[in-house]
Scaffold this active site. Structure first.
Site, mmCIF file in Angstrom:
data_model
loop_
_atom_site.group_PDB
_atom_site.id
_atom_site.type_symbol
_atom_site.label_atom_id
_atom_site.label_comp_id
_atom_site.label_asym_id
_atom_site.label_seq_id
_atom_site.Cartn_x
_atom_site.Cartn_y
_atom_site.Cartn_z
ATOM 1 N N SER A 581 43.075 37.575 44.226
ATOM 2 C CA SER A 581 42.092 38.638 44.488
ATOM 3 C C SER A 581 42.455 39.366 45.776
ATOM 4 O O SER A 581 43.116 38.805 46.664
ATOM 5 C CB SER A 581 40.692 38.041 44.629
ATOM 6 O OG SER A 581 39.768 39.000 45.122
ATOM 7 N N TYR A 594 34.243 31.904 47.681
ATOM 8 C CA TYR A 594 35.128 32.608 46.749
ATOM 9 C C TYR A 594 36.405 33.071 47.441
ATOM 10 O O TYR A 594 37.520 32.844 46.971
ATOM 11 C CB TYR A 594 34.381 33.802 46.159
ATOM 12 C CG TYR A 594 35.216 34.663 45.225
ATOM 13 C CD1 TYR A 594 35.436 34.269 43.916
ATOM 14 C CD2 TYR A 594 35.771 35.863 45.675
ATOM 15 C CE1 TYR A 594 36.199 35.050 43.052
ATOM 16 C CE2 TYR A 594 36.529 36.657 44.825
ATOM 17 C CZ TYR A 594 36.742 36.246 43.513
ATOM 18 O OH TYR A 594 37.500 37.020 42.674
#
Length: 704
Positions: A581, A594
């Site tokens: 990400s 996350y």
């Protein structure tokens, strides 16, 4: 094309109505015959029908032959798979036939007999259908018929079983001369309904479509009944006794052993060219590999041309007991493979020398690796350029086992000589057919394992990889959704769905075992499974932290480790891709768990690239951002939370993310899939340890 019937009896023979009626009856008959594996094998055999249509140029009736074209399959035959030829021109070829030494030239001559555009390309067996004086002809490859055709005393047995109703035709390579032979046999035996073609199969003829179909089935049934009666009277199994220690392993142990061996077997079968694999542990296979005569029968090889063109002339046999360890079996497998390659090369040199003695230059050797590998207690591995080819090769060898058992039951199995097998396998016409195959897609022969692939980015990746030629394993926590996604992508020859809780070592191992059993191995692994909880530091619980790290950091580690074991065993290199990400390098609010686990994944890319490069395994990553549409993570509540953080309506979140990028473009799952494909393509063959941003340009996330 306008169709009509003629009142001339000879020209209307067997039409049963208009040309459309003739074609419909032929297609229906072909589909029925081709759907029964006892009648013929996949893509094997051919059928035909004669009829009358109006020539649009002259307005006169013209006699036509509709016959299955080259490469078609009877079970799935449609009108488009039929070659359409003018009978008068086809039969006139007899007058210009240059003889058996030059009969291959007749295949090109068929093109000058086509009616209009002619439909499918005519096959080598066209002469068999056009020259025989019958309105309807079936040529089939039933196991019982080939058992009779390969029996040492097949001619005498044919007379014993059928009397003068079915005539024996000695082995001859398919072609124009064989068509002349069968035509002569029918003319000399007006009482006959068909013939047994030595080493090959059966041919039947009739005045109507129904009549020839019934005659074909009658020949097959009678041969089956004769073999069954002989089997009941035998005092011993035709393959010998079961060898002690070679019995089939229990199913669970058998499949676990197969999964452990499959990557090694696939790697050896892919030395000359990458192959996709298929595993078969049917009762027929397990019985053969347990028997005393396994090696002797396997050495004789297959006989029917359709069989050995798919399976090679003989299989590789790993002659070790089922009680042997995996390590012992691997040692025996490697030794057997080395011997197999030397034996095949010698077979090629003998055949090539004989061809040169006839003034022919054979095609180059296509490869010395086996297409069929037999392992006692475990089963059979079969290989091909794609999953369907690998599966069909296995089906053909099951046919060959049935043939051998039938022939040994009624006589002695006596396949055609090696020299004839070589002439078929390295036939110039067969080589030309191979050259006409479509160019392989970029990821052909590669097997992809994609986690979290039932929806969103993972599903887009799996779909793109399949479209580029890969076989795809859709792995997801939800098995039903994984199977549904796989079914959307394609048949089981293209995609399968498996359950995969990536946070569980046992579950990951089980999922990869299923992948290996489905396609023979794994080449391309995509760590995509993920989830996210958008919370502040103070709201993030220990359970929140553990859950996200278990799925993404630990899950990626487990999948990569277990997949790497397979990749190393295959010795074929491979790719591992992490869907990380933008957050792995960019610090944003309210997502500590996350972002931390994404940073973990990003560094795993670097670490594994450094460790696995020695095996030819590339490890790269993709850093997406703002993939809202189709995203499972955003749909599960992450989107609403991020929208609240940024103060925008949730339905506008994708647009918001787009406006903060340099390119002002929304990122879609398909954009991530495109990056994965690019990284796994040959264009990036020298790239490893790379992270590719797919975020439409987020300057704060630029890699430094």
């Amino acid at each position: 094309m306008s169709t009509s019937t003629s009142t001339t009896p000879q020209r209307a023979r067997g039409t049963g109505g208009t040309a459309d009626d003739v074609v419909a009856a032929l297609v229906g008959r072909s589909n029925r015959l081709g759907s029964d594996p006892r009648v013929t094998n996949y893509a094997g055999g051919n059928t035909s029908a004669e009829g009358v249509a109006v020539d649009p140029v002259t307005g006169r009736d013209v006699e036509l032959l509709w016959v299955k074209g080259s490469g078609g399959d009877l079970g799935t035959l449609t009108e488009q798979n039929l070659a359409v030829l003018r009978l008068d021109r086809l039969r006139s070829l007899v007058d210009v036939y240059p003889g058996e030494e030059r009969e291959d030239e007749m295949v090109a001559a068929f093109d000058y007999c086509l009616h209009g555009r002619g439909g499918a390309a005519p096959s080598i067996d066209t002469a068999m259908h056009g020259l025989v004086d019958a309105a309807h002809v079936d040529h089939l490859h039933p196991d019982a018929g080939i058992a009779l055709a390969t029996a040492a005393d097949g001619e005498a047995l044919t007379a014993e079983i059928f009397g003068d109703e079915v005539v024996w035709v000695p082995w001859r390579r398919p072609g124009f001369q064989l068509g002349l032979d069968i035509a002569a046999v029918k003319a000399a035996n007006p009482q006959a309904i068909g013939c047994i073609l030595g080493g090959h199969g059966i041919t039947a003829w009739g005045g109507t479509s129904d009549e020839v179909e019934q005659r074909s089935l009658a020949i097959i049934r009678k041969a089956e009944e004769f073999i069954a009666a002989r089997a009941r009277s035998l005092g011993a199994h035709p393959f010998g006794d079961v060898r002690r220690g070679y019995e089939a392993l229990p199913e669970a142990e058998r499949r676990a052993r197969a999964a452990a061996l499959a990557p090694v077997v696939r790697g050896l079968a892919s030395v000359d060219a990458p192959q996709v694999g298929h595993f078969t542990d049917s009762e027929v296979v397990l019985d053969l590999v347990a028997r005393e005569r396994l090696r002797a029968l396997a050495e004789l090889g297959t006989s029917c041309p359709d069989h050995f063109l798919r399976t090679k002339v003989k299989p590789l046999v790993v002659d070790v007991p089922a009680s042997a360890s995996v390590e012992e079996t691997v040692v025996a497998l490697r030794e057997a493979h080395e011997a197999y390659r030397a034996d095949y090369a010698a077979y090629y040199e003998r055949g090539a020398a004989a061809a040169r003695g006839r003034g022919e230059e054979p095609p180059a050797m296509r490869g010395a690796d086996p297409a069929i590998v037999l392992v006692p207690g475990v089963g059979m591995f079969s290989f091909g350029r794609d999953k369907q080819t690998a599966r069909v090769a296995g089906e053909f060898y099951v046919n060959a086992i049935n043939v051998m058992r039938g022939a040994e039951t009624i006589s002695t199995y006596a396949p055609i000589p090696e020299a004839e097998k070589f002439r078929i396998e390295y036939w110039a016409l067969e080589e030309a057919k191979l050259q006409r195959l479509p160019k392989p897609k970029p990821l052909a022969t590669r097997v992809a394992f994609v986690t979290g692939a039932a929806s969103g980015i993972g599903k887009a990746i799996a779909t793109r990889l399949a479209a580029e030629g890969a076989c795809v394993v859709v792995a997801d926590l939800d098995l039903a959704r994984a199977q549904a996604a796989a079914a959307e992508i394609g048949s089981a020859d293209v995609a399968v769905g498996v359950a995969a809780d990536v946070s569980s070592e046992a579950a990951v191992q089980a999922a990869l075992r299923e992948a290996v059993l489905a396609f023979g191995g794994v080449d391309l692994v995509v760590n995509n499974a993920g989830l996210s909880l958008s919370k502040t530091l103070f709201e993030t619980t220990e359970a929140d932290w553990d859950l996200q790290h278990d799925v993404m950091a630990k899950g990626s580690f487990l999948v990569s480790r277990e997949a790497a074991r397979i990749l190393v065993a295959q010795e074929m290199g491979g790719d591992i891709v992490y869907i990380s990400s933008k957050n792995s390098v960019f610090a944003g609010p309210n997502n500590i768990a996350y972002s931390a686990t994404k940073a973990d994944q990003a560094h795993q890319v670097r670490l594994l690239a450094a460790e696995l490069g020695q095996y030819g395994i590339r490890v790269n990553g993709v850093n997406p951002d703002g993939v809202v549409r189709g995203s499972g993570i955003f749909a599960s509540g992450w989107g609403a939370n991020r929208a609240a953080v940024y103060g925008v309506p949730e339905e506008k979140l994708g647009e918001f993310y787009a406006q903060r990028t340099l390119l002002k473009r929304e990122v879609l799952p398909e954009n991530v899939a495109a990056a994965v494909f690019a990284l796994c393509s040959s264009d990036f063959s020298h790239t490893t340890g790379l992270h590719v941003p797919v975020d439409a340009g987020v300057a704060a996330a630029f890699l430094r």
